[in-house]
Enzyme design. Structure first.
Site, PDB file in Angstrom:
ATOM      1  N   ARG A  35     -17.577 -35.167 -18.581  1.00  0.00           N
ATOM      2  CA  ARG A  35     -16.635 -34.352 -19.353  1.00  0.00           C
ATOM      3  C   ARG A  35     -15.786 -35.192 -20.309  1.00  0.00           C
ATOM      4  O   ARG A  35     -15.431 -34.740 -21.384  1.00  0.00           O
ATOM      5  CB  ARG A  35     -15.732 -33.555 -18.411  1.00  0.00           C
ATOM      6  CG  ARG A  35     -16.503 -32.475 -17.667  1.00  0.00           C
ATOM      7  CD  ARG A  35     -15.530 -31.599 -16.922  1.00  0.00           C
ATOM      8  NE  ARG A  35     -16.195 -30.603 -16.110  1.00  0.00           N
ATOM      9  CZ  ARG A  35     -15.546 -29.727 -15.365  1.00  0.00           C
ATOM     10  NH1 ARG A  35     -14.234 -29.723 -15.333  1.00  0.00           N
ATOM     11  NH2 ARG A  35     -16.201 -28.847 -14.647  1.00  0.00           N
ATOM     12  N   ASP A 135      -1.397 -20.543 -16.512  1.00  0.00           N
ATOM     13  CA  ASP A 135      -2.405 -21.554 -16.210  1.00  0.00           C
ATOM     14  C   ASP A 135      -1.888 -22.886 -16.741  1.00  0.00           C
ATOM     15  O   ASP A 135      -0.995 -22.912 -17.589  1.00  0.00           O
ATOM     16  CB  ASP A 135      -3.740 -21.202 -16.893  1.00  0.00           C
ATOM     17  CG  ASP A 135      -4.926 -21.875 -16.229  1.00  0.00           C
ATOM     18  OD1 ASP A 135      -5.595 -21.227 -15.399  1.00  0.00           O
ATOM     19  OD2 ASP A 135      -5.182 -23.067 -16.514  1.00  0.00           O
TER      20      ASP A 135
HETATM   21  C1  LIG Z   1     -11.567 -21.583 -11.020  1.00  0.00           C
HETATM   22  S1  LIG Z   1     -10.246 -21.054 -12.060  1.00  0.00           S
HETATM   23  C2  LIG Z   1      -9.734 -19.595 -11.216  1.00  0.00           C
HETATM   24  C3  LIG Z   1      -9.465 -18.472 -12.162  1.00  0.00           C
HETATM   25  C4  LIG Z   1      -9.093 -17.129 -11.513  1.00  0.00           C
HETATM   26  N1  LIG Z   1      -7.874 -17.226 -10.746  1.00  0.00           N
HETATM   27  C5  LIG Z   1     -10.191 -16.596 -10.653  1.00  0.00           C
HETATM   28  O1  LIG Z   1     -10.068 -16.580  -9.428  1.00  0.00           O
HETATM   29  O2  LIG Z   1     -11.221 -16.166 -11.190  1.00  0.00           O
HETATM   30  C6  LIG Z   1      -8.964 -22.235 -11.637  1.00  0.00           C
HETATM   31  C7  LIG Z   1      -7.847 -22.302 -12.680  1.00  0.00           C
HETATM   32  O3  LIG Z   1      -6.759 -23.017 -12.125  1.00  0.00           O
HETATM   33  C8  LIG Z   1      -6.133 -23.757 -13.167  1.00  0.00           C
HETATM   34  N2  LIG Z   1      -5.323 -24.850 -12.598  1.00  0.00           N
HETATM   35  C9  LIG Z   1      -5.739 -26.002 -12.034  1.00  0.00           C
HETATM   36  N3  LIG Z   1      -4.694 -26.746 -11.637  1.00  0.00           N
HETATM   37  C10 LIG Z   1      -3.583 -26.049 -11.960  1.00  0.00           C
HETATM   38  C11 LIG Z   1      -2.183 -26.294 -11.813  1.00  0.00           C
HETATM   39  N4  LIG Z   1      -1.729 -27.417 -11.265  1.00  0.00           N
HETATM   40  N5  LIG Z   1      -1.325 -25.343 -12.258  1.00  0.00           N
HETATM   41  C12 LIG Z   1      -1.773 -24.195 -12.815  1.00  0.00           C
HETATM   42  N6  LIG Z   1      -3.077 -23.913 -12.987  1.00  0.00           N
HETATM   43  C13 LIG Z   1      -3.979 -24.832 -12.572  1.00  0.00           C
HETATM   44  C14 LIG Z   1      -7.306 -24.228 -14.011  1.00  0.00           C
HETATM   45  O4  LIG Z   1      -6.910 -24.575 -15.330  1.00  0.00           O
HETATM   46  C15 LIG Z   1      -8.253 -23.020 -13.953  1.00  0.00           C
HETATM   47  O5  LIG Z   1      -8.123 -22.186 -15.078  1.00  0.00           O
END
Ligand SMILES: C[S@@+](CC[C@H](N)C(=O)[O-])C[C@H]1O[C@@H](n2cnc3c(N)ncnc32)[C@H](O)[C@@H]1O
Length: 271
Positions: A35, A135
């Site tokens: 990445r 996010d």
């Molecule tokens: C796999 S996605 C899940 C999306 C959605 N909640 C779902 O269940 O379909 C995980 C998300 O968590 C966000 N994320 C990761 N670490 C984070 C943090 N410390 N604070 C806020 N968001 C975070 C990522 O950017 C990503 O968009």
């Protein structure tokens, strides 16, 4: 492709943990290298160490966020884990509120927020609900605010809600669909890092925090749950994904069903 040594990988893993709480195991070395290679190419760099130095260079203040954007996993889709939307619908039909406030705490590209908004608007009507989508990834937040998705992504949206809240693209927009502006009026998207101090957000009736804690280690998860719980009204619900559990994290929560927890009311009762 530029390779990364174990020692340099650990430097990046430590940095990502500090900045986003995300825990990368050694098995994620290849993922990180693949990445971030694009960023090395972008700057014409020959080693990951050079890129690490650049990340801390005041001449490139935005690159830290770009790196975080590249290392988050953003998979999501409309009405993912439909049982949670059924739960929401039955709650909305059972209980009355002047306004329902829901926080979707890792909203990625917005599909989860718009799924919640469709159910809310359909059941309680415009003006009686608010959804905060947040996010850490600014790239995902930009997509979410736009609210335009490829047509094939609508397959998991119930037909009736699709007709009511989604607009089929025509002309230059053919092959995509857009979320109706009426829904967008009840939604706010903000960048919030769950592993840092939260800005003032107010209190919520429900908090969806799904498929994000899997990226955190146990101490970070504890800290995030504690912080998020401070934003939940007594008697309110916190919803994780079915593959995550809050079991044993806090006595403030009672499990209603797997992945759905209720915050104790002040008198100690959950229901
Ligand atoms: C796999 S996605 C899940 C999306 C959605 N909640 C779902 O269940 O379909 C995980 C998300 O968590 C966000 N994320 C990761 N670490 C984070 C943090 N410390 N604070 C806020 N968001 C975070 C990522 O950017 C990503 O968009």
């Amino acid at each position: 492709m530029v390779a990364i040594s174990d020692a340099v990988f650990r430097k990046f893993a430590r940095l990502l943990h500090e900045r986003a709480g995300i825990h990368l195991s050694e098995q994620k070395k290849m993922m990180l290298a693949t990445r971030l290679n694009k960023r090395l190419q972008h700057f014409g760099l020959r080693s990951f160490n050079q890129y690490f130095t650049l990340l801390n260079d005041p001449a490139h203040p935005d690159e830290m966020q770009v790196m975080i954007d590249h290392l988050t996993t953003n998979e999501t889709y409309f009405f993912r884990e439909p049982a949670h939307f059924d739960f929401l619908e039955s709650l909305l039909r059972r209980e009355r509120r002047e306004q329902w406030r829901i926080w979707c705490a890792a909203s990625s590209s917005g599909e989860e927020v718009y799924s919640l908004a469709m159910v809310l608007d359909d059941v309680v009507g415009t003006g009686h609900w608010f959804v905060l989508g947040s996010d850490i990834s600014t790239r995902m937040l930009a997509q979410a605010r736009r609210g335009v998705y490829p047509e094939e992504d609508n397959a998991t949206i119930p037909q009736r809600l699709l007709k009511k809240y989604c607009l089929k693209g025509v002309g230059a927009q053919a092959g995509s669909f857009a979320i109706d502006r009426r829904l967008k009026q009840g939604i706010e998207f903000r960048q919030i890092n769950l592993t840092a101090l939260l800005p003032p957000l107010g209190q919520f009736d429900l908090i969806f925090i799904r498929n994000v804690m899997i990226y955190f280690n146990q101490p970070t998860k504890h800290e995030v749950v504690k912080r998020v719980l401070g934003q939940l009204k007594p008697g309110g619900y916190i919803i994780t994904s079915h593959s995550e559990t809050l079991h044993g994290i806090t006595s403030e929560l009672a499990m209603v069903k797997p992945s759905i927890y209720q915050k104790q009311r002040r008198d100690g009762g959950a229901a």
